[in-house]
Design an enzyme around this catalytic site. Sequence first.
Site, PDB file in Angstrom:
ATOM      1  N   ASP A  80       0.820  -1.213   0.000  1.00  0.00           N
ATOM      2  CA  ASP A  80       0.000   0.000   0.000  1.00  0.00           C
ATOM      3  C   ASP A  80       0.851   1.259   0.000  1.00  0.00           C
ATOM      4  O   ASP A  80       0.495   2.271  -0.607  1.00  0.00           O
ATOM      5  CB  ASP A  80      -0.922   0.006   1.224  1.00  0.00           C
ATOM      6  CG  ASP A  80      -2.091  -0.944   1.045  1.00  0.00           C
ATOM      7  OD1 ASP A  80      -2.039  -1.786   0.127  1.00  0.00           O
ATOM      8  OD2 ASP A  80      -3.063  -0.866   1.821  1.00  0.00           O
ATOM      9  N   CYS A 120       1.612  -8.257   4.704  1.00  0.00           N
ATOM     10  CA  CYS A 120       1.127  -6.891   4.564  1.00  0.00           C
ATOM     11  C   CYS A 120      -0.382  -6.794   4.375  1.00  0.00           C
ATOM     12  O   CYS A 120      -1.092  -7.773   4.427  1.00  0.00           O
ATOM     13  CB  CYS A 120       1.916  -6.168   3.479  1.00  0.00           C
ATOM     14  SG  CYS A 120       3.629  -5.865   4.030  1.00  0.00           S
ATOM     15  N   ASP A 121      -0.817  -5.580   4.077  1.00  0.00           N
ATOM     16  CA  ASP A 121      -2.154  -5.099   4.399  1.00  0.00           C
ATOM     17  C   ASP A 121      -3.316  -5.979   3.974  1.00  0.00           C
ATOM     18  O   ASP A 121      -4.129  -6.392   4.782  1.00  0.00           O
ATOM     19  CB  ASP A 121      -2.333  -3.700   3.805  1.00  0.00           C
ATOM     20  CG  ASP A 121      -1.403  -2.688   4.434  1.00  0.00           C
ATOM     21  OD1 ASP A 121      -0.410  -3.097   5.049  1.00  0.00           O
ATOM     22  OD2 ASP A 121      -1.661  -1.482   4.321  1.00  0.00           O
ATOM     23  N   LYS A 122      -3.460  -6.244   2.673  1.00  0.00           N
ATOM     24  CA  LYS A 122      -4.637  -6.980   2.196  1.00  0.00           C
ATOM     25  C   LYS A 122      -4.386  -8.471   2.107  1.00  0.00           C
ATOM     26  O   LYS A 122      -5.339  -9.253   1.964  1.00  0.00           O
ATOM     27  CB  LYS A 122      -5.076  -6.468   0.811  1.00  0.00           C
ATOM     28  CG  LYS A 122      -5.225  -4.962   0.724  1.00  0.00           C
ATOM     29  CD  LYS A 122      -6.179  -4.411   1.771  1.00  0.00           C
ATOM     30  CE  LYS A 122      -6.113  -2.909   1.833  1.00  0.00           C
ATOM     31  NZ  LYS A 122      -4.808  -2.374   2.278  1.00  0.00           N
ATOM     32  N   GLU A 439      -6.638   4.288  -0.187  1.00  0.00           N
ATOM     33  CA  GLU A 439      -6.251   4.926   1.076  1.00  0.00           C
ATOM     34  C   GLU A 439      -5.826   6.364   0.827  1.00  0.00           C
ATOM     35  O   GLU A 439      -5.347   6.710  -0.253  1.00  0.00           O
ATOM     36  CB  GLU A 439      -5.100   4.155   1.725  1.00  0.00           C
ATOM     37  CG  GLU A 439      -5.526   2.831   2.311  1.00  0.00           C
ATOM     38  CD  GLU A 439      -4.400   2.116   3.032  1.00  0.00           C
ATOM     39  OE1 GLU A 439      -4.699   1.128   3.705  1.00  0.00           O
ATOM     40  OE2 GLU A 439      -3.239   2.538   2.920  1.00  0.00           O
ATOM     41  N   SER A 464      -5.102   4.951   5.625  1.00  0.00           N
ATOM     42  CA  SER A 464      -4.034   4.052   6.029  1.00  0.00           C
ATOM     43  C   SER A 464      -4.025   3.935   7.539  1.00  0.00           C
ATOM     44  O   SER A 464      -4.463   4.836   8.258  1.00  0.00           O
ATOM     45  CB  SER A 464      -2.693   4.611   5.547  1.00  0.00           C
ATOM     46  OG  SER A 464      -1.628   3.988   6.201  1.00  0.00           O
TER      47      SER A 464
END
Length: 545
Positions: A80, A120-122, A439, A464
Amino acid sequence: MRSKVLKQNIETLPHRALMMSAGLKKEDFDPEKPFIGVANSYNNIIPGHIHLNQLALEVKRGIRDAGGVPLEWGVPGVCDGIAMFVEMRLSLPSREHIADNIEIMTLSHSMDGWVGITGCDKITPGMLMAAGRLNLPAIILTGGPMKANIIEGRKHHPIQGFGLVGEVKAGKMSAAEAEKLLPQMVCGAGSCVGLYTANTMAVVAEVLGMSLSKCSTTLAVDPLKKKQAYESGKSIVELVKKDIRPKNIMTGNAFANAVRVDIAMGGSTNAVLHIPAIAREAGIDVDAAVFDKISRETPNICSIIPAGTHEMADIDSAGGIPAVLNRLQAMLKDSPTVNGISIQQIAGKAEATDDDVIRPTDKAYHPAGGIAVLTGNIANSAIIKQTAVGKEMLVHSGPARVFYTEKALLDAIEAQQINEDDVVVLPFQGPAGAPGMPEMLTPTDALKGAGYKKVALITDGRFSGATTGPCIGHVEMEAYNGGAIGAIKDGDVIEIDIPNRKLQVQLSDKEIQARLKDVAVPERKLTPLLDAYRQKYAGLNCYGK
Protein backbone atom coordinates in the site's frame (compact mmCIF):
# COMPACT_ATOMS: atom_id res chain seq x y z
CA MET A 1 -8.48 -36.80 3.58
CA ARG A 2 -9.34 -34.91 0.39
CA SER A 3 -6.05 -35.91 -1.22
CA LYS A 4 -6.90 -39.62 -1.23
CA VAL A 5 -8.66 -39.18 -4.56
CA LEU A 6 -5.27 -38.39 -6.10
CA LYS A 7 -3.49 -41.25 -4.38
CA GLN A 8 -5.64 -44.35 -4.81
CA ASN A 9 -7.97 -44.21 -7.82
CA ILE A 10 -6.92 -45.63 -11.18
CA GLU A 11 -8.62 -42.60 -12.75
CA THR A 12 -5.99 -40.37 -11.16
CA LEU A 13 -2.96 -42.33 -12.36
CA PRO A 14 -2.07 -39.52 -14.82
CA HIS A 15 -2.50 -37.02 -12.01
CA ARG A 16 0.20 -38.81 -10.02
CA ALA A 17 2.46 -38.84 -13.07
CA LEU A 18 2.07 -35.10 -13.40
CA MET A 19 2.83 -34.49 -9.73
CA MET A 20 5.84 -36.80 -9.83
CA SER A 21 7.02 -34.84 -12.87
CA ALA A 22 6.94 -31.79 -10.59
CA GLY A 23 9.16 -33.54 -8.02
CA LEU A 24 6.96 -35.67 -5.77
CA LYS A 25 8.12 -39.19 -4.89
CA LYS A 26 6.03 -42.34 -4.87
CA GLU A 27 6.11 -42.41 -1.09
CA ASP A 28 4.49 -38.97 -1.01
CA PHE A 29 1.27 -40.64 -2.15
CA ASP A 30 0.94 -42.60 1.09
CA PRO A 31 -2.77 -42.22 1.99
CA GLU A 32 -1.82 -41.21 5.53
CA LYS A 33 0.36 -38.30 4.39
CA PRO A 34 -1.74 -35.16 4.03
CA PHE A 35 -1.16 -32.79 1.14
CA ILE A 36 -0.51 -29.40 2.71
CA GLY A 37 -0.69 -26.26 0.61
CA VAL A 38 1.81 -23.50 1.26
CA ALA A 39 0.36 -20.20 0.01
CA ASN A 40 3.50 -18.06 -0.07
CA SER A 41 3.11 -14.34 -0.75
CA TYR A 42 6.85 -13.76 -1.18
CA ASN A 43 7.97 -11.03 -3.54
CA ASN A 44 11.00 -8.73 -3.66
CA ILE A 45 8.89 -5.57 -3.83
CA ILE A 46 7.39 -5.36 -0.34
CA PRO A 47 9.73 -5.15 2.68
CA GLY A 48 7.20 -7.16 4.68
CA HIS A 49 7.54 -10.01 2.18
CA ILE A 50 11.17 -10.08 1.02
CA HIS A 51 12.08 -12.72 3.63
CA LEU A 52 9.07 -15.00 3.24
CA ASN A 53 10.88 -17.57 1.08
CA GLN A 54 13.16 -18.25 4.04
CA LEU A 55 10.11 -18.80 6.23
CA ALA A 56 8.53 -21.02 3.58
CA LEU A 57 11.54 -23.34 3.73
CA GLU A 58 11.00 -23.75 7.46
CA VAL A 59 7.25 -24.25 7.06
CA LYS A 60 7.86 -27.01 4.51
CA ARG A 61 10.49 -28.63 6.75
CA GLY A 62 7.96 -28.65 9.61
CA ILE A 63 5.30 -30.20 7.36
CA ARG A 64 7.70 -32.94 6.23
CA ASP A 65 8.87 -33.69 9.76
CA ALA A 66 5.24 -34.02 10.91
CA GLY A 67 4.44 -36.48 8.12
CA GLY A 68 2.87 -34.20 5.54
CA VAL A 69 3.66 -33.31 1.94
CA PRO A 70 4.16 -29.57 1.29
CA LEU A 71 2.95 -28.12 -2.02
CA GLU A 72 3.82 -24.46 -2.55
CA TRP A 73 2.54 -21.73 -4.84
CA GLY A 74 2.73 -17.96 -5.08
CA VAL A 75 0.19 -15.41 -3.88
CA PRO A 76 0.29 -11.77 -5.07
CA GLY A 77 0.87 -8.91 -2.69
CA VAL A 78 0.41 -5.16 -3.05
CA CYS A 79 2.46 -2.74 -0.95
CA ASP A 80 0.00 0.00 0.00
CA GLY A 81 2.85 2.38 0.75
CA ILE A 82 4.22 2.02 -2.78
CA ALA A 83 0.81 1.98 -4.51
CA MET A 84 -0.55 4.98 -2.59
CA PHE A 85 -1.15 8.12 -4.68
CA VAL A 86 0.31 6.37 -7.76
CA GLU A 87 -2.34 3.64 -8.28
CA MET A 88 -4.01 2.72 -5.01
CA ARG A 89 -7.35 1.55 -6.38
CA LEU A 90 -6.28 -2.06 -6.91
CA SER A 91 -5.18 -2.72 -3.34
CA LEU A 92 -8.54 -3.48 -1.72
CA PRO A 93 -9.71 -5.57 -4.72
CA SER A 94 -6.55 -7.64 -4.26
CA ARG A 95 -8.02 -8.90 -0.96
CA GLU A 96 -10.77 -10.80 -2.78
CA HIS A 97 -8.29 -11.82 -5.47
CA ILE A 98 -6.09 -13.47 -2.82
CA ALA A 99 -9.03 -15.32 -1.29
CA ASP A 100 -9.96 -16.53 -4.79
CA ASN A 101 -6.34 -17.54 -5.48
CA ILE A 102 -6.28 -19.80 -2.44
CA GLU A 103 -9.70 -21.26 -3.23
CA ILE A 104 -8.55 -22.05 -6.78
CA MET A 105 -5.26 -23.67 -5.77
CA THR A 106 -6.40 -25.67 -2.73
CA LEU A 107 -9.54 -27.12 -4.31
CA SER A 108 -8.02 -27.74 -7.74
CA HIS A 109 -5.14 -29.72 -6.25
CA SER A 110 -6.97 -31.61 -3.49
CA MET A 111 -5.19 -30.06 -0.52
CA ASP A 112 -6.03 -31.42 2.93
CA GLY A 113 -4.99 -28.21 4.65
CA TRP A 114 -2.86 -25.16 4.02
CA VAL A 115 -0.52 -22.58 5.55
CA GLY A 116 -0.79 -18.93 4.57
CA ILE A 117 2.54 -17.09 4.67
CA THR A 118 1.70 -13.42 4.72
CA GLY A 119 2.64 -10.02 6.02
CA CYS A 120 1.13 -6.89 4.56
CA ASP A 121 -2.15 -5.10 4.40
CA LYS A 122 -4.64 -6.98 2.20
CA ILE A 123 -2.81 -10.29 2.02
CA THR A 124 -3.54 -11.32 5.62
CA PRO A 125 -7.28 -10.52 5.51
CA GLY A 126 -7.53 -12.17 2.08
CA MET A 127 -6.00 -15.34 3.50
CA LEU A 128 -8.27 -15.26 6.55
CA MET A 129 -11.26 -14.83 4.24
CA ALA A 130 -10.15 -17.92 2.34
CA ALA A 131 -9.80 -19.82 5.61
CA GLY A 132 -13.39 -19.09 6.56
CA ARG A 133 -14.72 -19.68 3.04
CA LEU A 134 -13.03 -23.03 2.44
CA ASN A 135 -13.12 -24.29 6.04
CA LEU A 136 -10.17 -26.56 5.38
CA PRO A 137 -7.62 -26.86 8.22
CA ALA A 138 -5.44 -23.75 7.99
CA ILE A 139 -2.88 -21.73 9.89
CA ILE A 140 -1.61 -18.22 9.22
CA LEU A 141 2.08 -17.31 9.54
CA THR A 142 2.64 -13.56 9.48
CA GLY A 143 6.12 -12.40 8.54
CA GLY A 144 6.63 -10.02 11.47
CA PRO A 145 7.16 -6.29 11.97
CA MET A 146 10.04 -4.14 10.78
CA LYS A 147 12.48 -2.70 13.31
CA ALA A 148 12.76 1.09 13.34
CA ASN A 149 16.11 2.82 12.93
CA ILE A 150 17.14 4.55 16.14
CA ILE A 151 19.25 7.63 15.36
CA GLU A 152 20.23 9.93 18.23
CA GLY A 153 17.43 8.48 20.32
CA ARG A 154 14.71 9.03 17.69
CA LYS A 155 12.88 6.36 15.69
CA HIS A 156 12.93 6.57 11.90
CA HIS A 157 11.02 4.48 9.36
CA PRO A 158 9.65 4.67 5.78
CA ILE A 159 6.17 6.02 6.61
CA GLN A 160 7.71 9.27 7.89
CA GLY A 161 8.24 10.15 4.24
CA PHE A 162 4.53 10.92 3.82
CA GLY A 163 4.80 13.72 6.38
CA LEU A 164 7.87 15.10 4.60
CA VAL A 165 5.73 15.47 1.47
CA GLY A 166 3.51 17.89 3.39
CA GLU A 167 6.49 19.87 4.65
CA VAL A 168 7.80 20.23 1.11
CA LYS A 169 4.35 21.18 -0.24
CA ALA A 170 3.99 23.81 2.49
CA GLY A 171 7.41 25.28 1.77
CA LYS A 172 8.84 24.26 5.14
CA MET A 173 11.52 22.12 3.54
CA SER A 174 13.01 21.83 0.07
CA ALA A 175 12.70 18.65 -1.98
CA ALA A 176 16.50 18.33 -1.86
CA GLU A 177 16.48 18.51 1.96
CA ALA A 178 13.79 15.84 2.11
CA GLU A 179 15.76 13.57 -0.24
CA LYS A 180 18.76 13.76 2.11
CA LEU A 181 16.60 12.20 4.86
CA LEU A 182 15.80 9.16 2.73
CA PRO A 183 18.62 6.89 4.02
CA GLN A 184 17.55 7.18 7.65
CA MET A 185 14.04 5.94 6.76
CA VAL A 186 15.29 2.68 5.22
CA CYS A 187 14.77 -0.18 7.67
CA GLY A 188 14.83 -3.57 5.89
CA ALA A 189 12.56 -6.61 6.19
CA GLY A 190 9.21 -6.55 7.94
CA SER A 191 5.82 -4.87 7.97
CA CYS A 192 6.04 -1.15 8.73
CA VAL A 193 7.05 -0.52 12.33
CA GLY A 194 3.82 0.77 13.89
CA LEU A 195 0.28 -0.50 14.34
CA TYR A 196 -0.59 0.19 10.74
CA THR A 197 -2.91 -2.12 8.80
CA ALA A 198 -0.39 -4.93 8.24
CA ASN A 199 0.45 -5.35 11.91
CA THR A 200 -3.15 -4.70 12.94
CA MET A 201 -4.30 -7.63 10.82
CA ALA A 202 -1.44 -9.81 12.07
CA VAL A 203 -2.69 -9.12 15.59
CA VAL A 204 -6.23 -9.96 14.47
CA ALA A 205 -5.04 -13.28 13.02
CA GLU A 206 -3.38 -14.18 16.33
CA VAL A 207 -6.35 -13.18 18.48
CA LEU A 208 -8.75 -15.03 16.17
CA GLY A 209 -6.68 -18.10 17.08
CA MET A 210 -5.34 -18.65 13.56
CA SER A 211 -1.65 -17.93 14.28
CA LEU A 212 0.78 -19.24 16.88
CA SER A 213 1.18 -17.13 20.03
CA LYS A 214 3.49 -14.11 19.63
CA CYS A 215 3.56 -14.59 15.84
CA SER A 216 2.19 -11.11 15.16
CA THR A 217 4.79 -9.19 17.16
CA THR A 218 7.94 -11.27 16.62
CA LEU A 219 10.18 -9.17 14.38
CA ALA A 220 10.90 -10.29 10.84
CA VAL A 221 14.63 -10.34 11.65
CA ASP A 222 14.23 -12.25 14.94
CA PRO A 223 15.53 -15.86 14.71
CA LEU A 224 12.36 -16.88 16.58
CA LYS A 225 10.37 -16.13 13.42
CA LYS A 226 11.94 -19.10 11.63
CA LYS A 227 11.11 -21.31 14.60
CA GLN A 228 7.50 -20.10 14.41
CA ALA A 229 7.52 -21.00 10.72
CA TYR A 230 8.74 -24.52 11.48
CA GLU A 231 6.19 -24.97 14.26
CA SER A 232 3.42 -23.66 12.00
CA GLY A 233 4.34 -26.36 9.48
CA LYS A 234 4.16 -29.07 12.14
CA SER A 235 0.93 -27.67 13.58
CA ILE A 236 -1.00 -27.71 10.30
CA VAL A 237 -0.41 -31.46 9.94
CA GLU A 238 -1.76 -31.94 13.45
CA LEU A 239 -4.80 -29.79 12.63
CA VAL A 240 -5.50 -31.96 9.57
CA LYS A 241 -5.15 -35.20 11.52
CA LYS A 242 -7.51 -33.92 14.23
CA ASP A 243 -9.84 -32.37 11.64
CA ILE A 244 -9.76 -28.97 13.36
CA ARG A 245 -11.08 -26.40 10.90
CA PRO A 246 -11.17 -22.59 10.81
CA LYS A 247 -14.87 -22.43 11.70
CA ASN A 248 -14.05 -24.41 14.86
CA ILE A 249 -11.61 -21.63 15.76
CA MET A 250 -13.01 -18.43 14.22
CA THR A 251 -16.16 -18.39 16.33
CA GLY A 252 -18.36 -15.47 17.32
CA ASN A 253 -16.36 -15.26 20.55
CA ALA A 254 -13.10 -15.12 18.58
CA PHE A 255 -14.34 -12.20 16.46
CA ALA A 256 -15.52 -10.31 19.55
CA ASN A 257 -12.07 -10.80 21.08
CA ALA A 258 -10.35 -9.67 17.88
CA VAL A 259 -12.39 -6.46 17.79
CA ARG A 260 -11.70 -5.81 21.48
CA VAL A 261 -7.94 -6.26 21.20
CA ASP A 262 -7.83 -4.12 18.07
CA ILE A 263 -9.77 -1.40 19.90
CA ALA A 264 -7.62 -1.65 23.04
CA MET A 265 -4.38 -1.35 21.08
CA GLY A 266 -5.58 1.44 18.77
CA GLY A 267 -5.39 -0.51 15.52
CA SER A 268 -5.96 0.68 11.98
CA THR A 269 -9.42 1.81 10.89
CA ASN A 270 -9.03 -0.70 8.04
CA ALA A 271 -9.84 -3.41 10.57
CA VAL A 272 -13.43 -2.16 10.36
CA LEU A 273 -13.42 -3.20 6.70
CA HIS A 274 -11.50 -6.44 7.05
CA ILE A 275 -12.88 -8.09 10.19
CA PRO A 276 -16.52 -8.03 8.95
CA ALA A 277 -15.39 -9.43 5.57
CA ILE A 278 -13.52 -12.29 7.26
CA ALA A 279 -16.45 -12.93 9.60
CA ARG A 280 -18.91 -13.05 6.70
CA GLU A 281 -16.85 -15.79 5.03
CA ALA A 282 -17.02 -17.72 8.32
CA GLY A 283 -20.80 -17.29 8.49
CA ILE A 284 -20.76 -14.68 11.26
CA ASP A 285 -22.17 -11.14 11.13
CA VAL A 286 -19.98 -8.33 12.47
CA ASP A 287 -20.88 -4.75 11.56
CA ALA A 288 -19.50 -1.28 12.29
CA ALA A 289 -21.84 -0.85 15.27
CA VAL A 290 -20.04 -3.71 17.02
CA PHE A 291 -16.78 -1.74 16.89
CA ASP A 292 -18.41 1.33 18.43
CA LYS A 293 -20.09 -0.67 21.21
CA ILE A 294 -16.88 -2.46 22.17
CA SER A 295 -14.87 0.75 21.87
CA ARG A 296 -17.10 2.52 24.40
CA GLU A 297 -16.39 -0.14 27.03
CA THR A 298 -12.74 -0.98 26.28
CA PRO A 299 -9.83 1.20 27.44
CA ASN A 300 -6.96 2.06 25.10
CA ILE A 301 -3.94 0.47 26.80
CA CYS A 302 -1.23 0.88 24.12
CA SER A 303 0.22 3.98 22.45
CA ILE A 304 1.82 2.73 19.26
CA ILE A 305 3.12 4.59 16.19
CA PRO A 306 1.39 6.46 14.53
CA ALA A 307 -0.83 7.44 17.48
CA GLY A 308 2.02 7.16 20.01
CA THR A 309 5.76 6.60 20.30
CA HIS A 310 6.08 2.83 20.79
CA GLU A 311 6.77 0.49 17.89
CA MET A 312 5.71 -3.15 17.50
CA ALA A 313 9.14 -4.25 18.71
CA ASP A 314 8.31 -2.62 22.05
CA ILE A 315 5.03 -4.56 22.26
CA ASP A 316 6.93 -7.77 21.58
CA SER A 317 9.53 -7.01 24.26
CA ALA A 318 6.74 -6.32 26.75
CA GLY A 319 5.16 -9.74 26.23
CA GLY A 320 3.45 -9.51 22.85
CA ILE A 321 -0.23 -10.18 22.26
CA PRO A 322 -0.42 -12.75 25.09
CA ALA A 323 0.44 -9.90 27.47
CA VAL A 324 -2.28 -7.71 25.94
CA LEU A 325 -4.72 -10.61 26.37
CA ASN A 326 -3.64 -10.89 30.01
CA ARG A 327 -4.47 -7.21 30.61
CA LEU A 328 -7.90 -7.69 29.01
CA GLN A 329 -8.58 -11.18 30.34
CA ALA A 330 -11.68 -10.25 32.32
CA MET A 331 -13.25 -8.83 29.14
CA LEU A 332 -12.42 -11.74 26.82
CA LYS A 333 -14.67 -14.60 25.74
CA ASP A 334 -13.05 -18.01 25.59
CA SER A 335 -12.30 -19.50 22.20
CA PRO A 336 -9.97 -22.18 20.81
CA THR A 337 -6.74 -21.51 18.91
CA VAL A 338 -4.32 -23.35 16.61
CA ASN A 339 -1.98 -23.56 19.63
CA GLY A 340 -4.09 -26.35 21.09
CA ILE A 341 -5.03 -24.23 24.10
CA SER A 342 -7.74 -21.60 24.44
CA ILE A 343 -7.36 -17.83 24.31
CA GLN A 344 -8.13 -17.61 28.03
CA GLN A 345 -5.39 -20.12 28.79
CA ILE A 346 -2.93 -18.08 26.72
CA ALA A 347 -3.98 -14.93 28.57
CA GLY A 348 -3.68 -16.61 31.96
CA LYS A 349 -0.12 -17.79 31.34
CA ALA A 350 1.11 -14.40 30.07
CA GLU A 351 2.50 -11.35 31.83
CA ALA A 352 3.15 -7.80 30.68
CA THR A 353 6.70 -6.78 31.55
CA ASP A 354 6.38 -3.06 30.84
CA ASP A 355 3.51 -1.09 32.37
CA ASP A 356 3.95 1.81 29.96
CA VAL A 357 4.08 -0.16 26.71
CA ILE A 358 1.08 -2.33 27.69
CA ARG A 359 -0.73 -0.52 30.46
CA PRO A 360 -3.07 -2.00 33.07
CA THR A 361 -6.69 -1.21 32.27
CA ASP A 362 -7.00 1.08 35.30
CA LYS A 363 -4.07 3.18 34.03
CA ALA A 364 -5.04 3.27 30.35
CA TYR A 365 -3.93 5.93 27.87
CA HIS A 366 -7.59 6.63 27.11
CA PRO A 367 -10.72 5.42 28.91
CA ALA A 368 -12.30 4.35 25.61
CA GLY A 369 -10.92 2.44 22.65
CA GLY A 370 -9.45 3.55 19.37
CA ILE A 371 -12.44 3.43 17.01
CA ALA A 372 -15.53 5.66 16.95
CA VAL A 373 -18.45 5.28 14.56
CA LEU A 374 -20.14 8.57 13.62
CA THR A 375 -23.62 9.00 12.17
CA GLY A 376 -25.67 11.93 10.86
CA ASN A 377 -27.10 13.41 7.70
CA ILE A 378 -23.78 12.91 5.88
CA ALA A 379 -23.41 9.23 6.76
CA ASN A 380 -25.26 6.17 7.98
CA SER A 381 -21.87 5.38 9.48
CA ALA A 382 -18.34 6.77 9.25
CA ILE A 383 -15.15 5.66 10.98
CA ILE A 384 -12.48 7.61 12.84
CA LYS A 385 -9.53 6.59 15.01
CA GLN A 386 -10.46 8.79 17.95
CA THR A 387 -7.33 8.05 19.98
CA ALA A 388 -5.26 9.72 17.24
CA VAL A 389 -7.27 12.97 17.43
CA GLY A 390 -6.14 15.92 19.55
CA LYS A 391 -8.56 17.14 22.23
CA GLU A 392 -9.03 20.45 20.43
CA MET A 393 -10.53 18.64 17.41
CA LEU A 394 -12.90 16.23 19.14
CA VAL A 395 -15.65 18.79 18.48
CA HIS A 396 -15.24 20.96 15.40
CA SER A 397 -17.20 22.86 12.77
CA GLY A 398 -15.95 24.59 9.66
CA PRO A 399 -16.51 25.28 5.99
CA ALA A 400 -16.19 22.46 3.48
CA ARG A 401 -13.45 22.42 0.83
CA VAL A 402 -14.36 19.81 -1.77
CA PHE A 403 -11.78 18.00 -3.94
CA TYR A 404 -12.27 15.07 -6.29
CA THR A 405 -8.66 13.86 -6.49
CA GLU A 406 -5.72 13.63 -4.12
CA LYS A 407 -3.61 15.65 -6.55
CA ALA A 408 -6.08 18.54 -6.49
CA LEU A 409 -5.86 18.62 -2.69
CA LEU A 410 -2.06 18.45 -2.71
CA ASP A 411 -1.95 21.32 -5.22
CA ALA A 412 -4.21 23.36 -2.90
CA ILE A 413 -1.88 22.70 0.05
CA GLU A 414 1.10 23.79 -2.04
CA ALA A 415 -0.74 26.94 -3.11
CA GLN A 416 -1.66 27.63 0.52
CA GLN A 417 -5.36 27.57 -0.33
CA ILE A 418 -6.36 25.53 2.72
CA ASN A 419 -7.18 27.47 5.88
CA GLU A 420 -7.33 26.46 9.52
CA ASP A 421 -10.86 25.28 10.47
CA ASP A 422 -11.55 24.03 6.92
CA VAL A 423 -13.10 20.59 6.53
CA VAL A 424 -11.61 18.93 3.46
CA VAL A 425 -14.09 16.63 1.68
CA LEU A 426 -12.94 13.93 -0.77
CA PRO A 427 -16.04 12.23 -2.27
CA PHE A 428 -16.21 9.56 -4.98
CA GLN A 429 -13.37 7.59 -3.37
CA GLY A 430 -15.41 4.53 -2.32
CA PRO A 431 -15.41 0.95 -3.64
CA ALA A 432 -17.66 1.96 -6.55
CA GLY A 433 -16.70 5.61 -6.94
CA ALA A 434 -12.91 5.52 -7.14
CA PRO A 435 -13.37 2.57 -7.74
CA GLY A 436 -11.44 0.42 -5.29
CA MET A 437 -11.63 2.62 -2.16
CA PRO A 438 -8.03 3.91 -2.12
CA GLU A 439 -6.25 4.93 1.08
CA MET A 440 -5.72 8.62 1.75
CA LEU A 441 -2.41 8.68 3.65
CA THR A 442 -0.72 11.00 1.16
CA PRO A 443 -3.22 13.88 1.67
CA THR A 444 -3.70 13.29 5.41
CA ASP A 445 0.02 13.26 6.14
CA ALA A 446 0.53 16.17 3.76
CA LEU A 447 -1.93 18.23 5.81
CA LYS A 448 -0.15 17.18 8.98
CA GLY A 449 3.30 17.83 7.54
CA ALA A 450 2.17 21.26 6.35
CA GLY A 451 1.52 22.15 9.97
CA TYR A 452 -2.27 22.41 10.01
CA LYS A 453 -3.70 21.93 13.50
CA LYS A 454 -7.43 22.42 12.89
CA VAL A 455 -8.18 20.96 9.47
CA ALA A 456 -10.40 17.87 9.29
CA LEU A 457 -10.80 15.49 6.36
CA ILE A 458 -13.88 13.48 5.40
CA THR A 459 -14.01 10.87 2.65
CA ASP A 460 -15.99 7.88 1.42
CA GLY A 461 -12.59 6.33 0.79
CA ARG A 462 -10.47 4.86 3.54
CA PHE A 463 -7.35 5.72 5.49
CA SER A 464 -4.03 4.05 6.03
CA GLY A 465 -3.29 2.68 9.45
CA ALA A 466 -0.63 5.40 9.48
CA THR A 467 -3.21 8.19 9.41
CA THR A 468 -3.55 10.42 12.47
CA GLY A 469 -5.71 13.42 13.29
CA PRO A 470 -9.36 14.30 12.59
CA CYS A 471 -9.73 12.10 9.51
CA ILE A 472 -13.12 10.50 8.97
CA GLY A 473 -13.46 7.71 6.40
CA HIS A 474 -15.71 4.88 5.23
CA VAL A 475 -18.59 7.36 4.84
CA GLU A 476 -21.54 5.33 3.68
CA MET A 477 -23.42 5.53 1.48
CA GLU A 478 -20.63 6.64 -0.80
CA ALA A 479 -21.17 9.47 -3.27
CA TYR A 480 -21.26 7.19 -6.32
CA ASN A 481 -24.21 5.33 -4.82
CA GLY A 482 -26.15 8.49 -4.00
CA GLY A 483 -24.68 9.22 -0.58
CA ALA A 484 -25.10 12.71 0.91
CA ILE A 485 -21.34 13.31 0.86
CA GLY A 486 -21.71 13.85 -2.88
CA ALA A 487 -24.01 16.83 -2.29
CA ILE A 488 -21.52 18.84 -0.22
CA LYS A 489 -20.20 22.03 -1.82
CA ASP A 490 -17.46 24.48 -0.92
CA GLY A 491 -18.54 26.63 2.01
CA ASP A 492 -21.14 24.27 3.50
CA VAL A 493 -20.65 24.14 7.26
CA ILE A 494 -19.81 20.68 8.57
CA GLU A 495 -20.15 19.75 12.24
CA ILE A 496 -18.04 16.99 13.82
CA ASP A 497 -18.78 15.78 17.36
CA ILE A 498 -16.76 12.66 18.13
CA PRO A 499 -17.82 12.23 21.80
CA ASN A 500 -21.47 12.29 20.72
CA ARG A 501 -20.75 10.34 17.51
CA LYS A 502 -22.24 12.98 15.20
CA LEU A 503 -21.31 14.02 11.65
CA GLN A 504 -23.59 16.66 10.15
CA VAL A 505 -23.71 19.22 7.35
CA GLN A 506 -25.84 22.31 7.88
CA LEU A 507 -28.26 21.46 5.09
CA SER A 508 -31.84 20.29 5.19
CA ASP A 509 -32.71 16.84 3.90
CA LYS A 510 -34.69 18.55 1.15
CA GLU A 511 -31.66 20.57 0.03
CA ILE A 512 -29.41 17.49 0.08
CA GLN A 513 -31.86 15.53 -2.08
CA ALA A 514 -32.25 18.42 -4.51
CA ARG A 515 -28.47 18.73 -4.94
CA LEU A 516 -28.00 14.99 -5.43
CA LYS A 517 -30.15 15.16 -8.56
CA ASP A 518 -27.51 17.36 -10.18
CA VAL A 519 -24.40 15.51 -9.04
CA ALA A 520 -22.07 14.47 -11.87
CA VAL A 521 -19.90 11.41 -11.34
CA PRO A 522 -16.21 12.25 -12.06
CA GLU A 523 -14.77 10.36 -14.98
CA ARG A 524 -12.22 7.73 -14.02
CA LYS A 525 -9.94 5.63 -16.18
CA LEU A 526 -10.85 2.01 -15.43
CA THR A 527 -9.14 -1.29 -16.03
CA PRO A 528 -11.43 -4.31 -16.56
CA LEU A 529 -10.79 -5.40 -12.96
CA LEU A 530 -11.70 -1.97 -11.59
CA ASP A 531 -14.81 -1.84 -13.75
CA ALA A 532 -15.91 -5.22 -12.39
CA TYR A 533 -15.23 -4.03 -8.84
CA ARG A 534 -17.37 -0.93 -9.46
CA GLN A 535 -20.23 -3.10 -10.67
CA LYS A 536 -19.87 -5.38 -7.64
CA TYR A 537 -20.35 -2.46 -5.23
CA ALA A 538 -22.95 -0.52 -7.20
CA GLY A 539 -25.82 0.13 -4.79
CA LEU A 540 -23.95 -1.39 -1.82
CA ASN A 541 -22.06 0.18 1.06
CA CYS A 542 -18.34 -0.37 1.66
CA TYR A 543 -19.16 -3.47 3.74
CA GLY A 544 -20.91 -5.13 0.81
CA LYS A 545 -24.41 -4.65 2.24
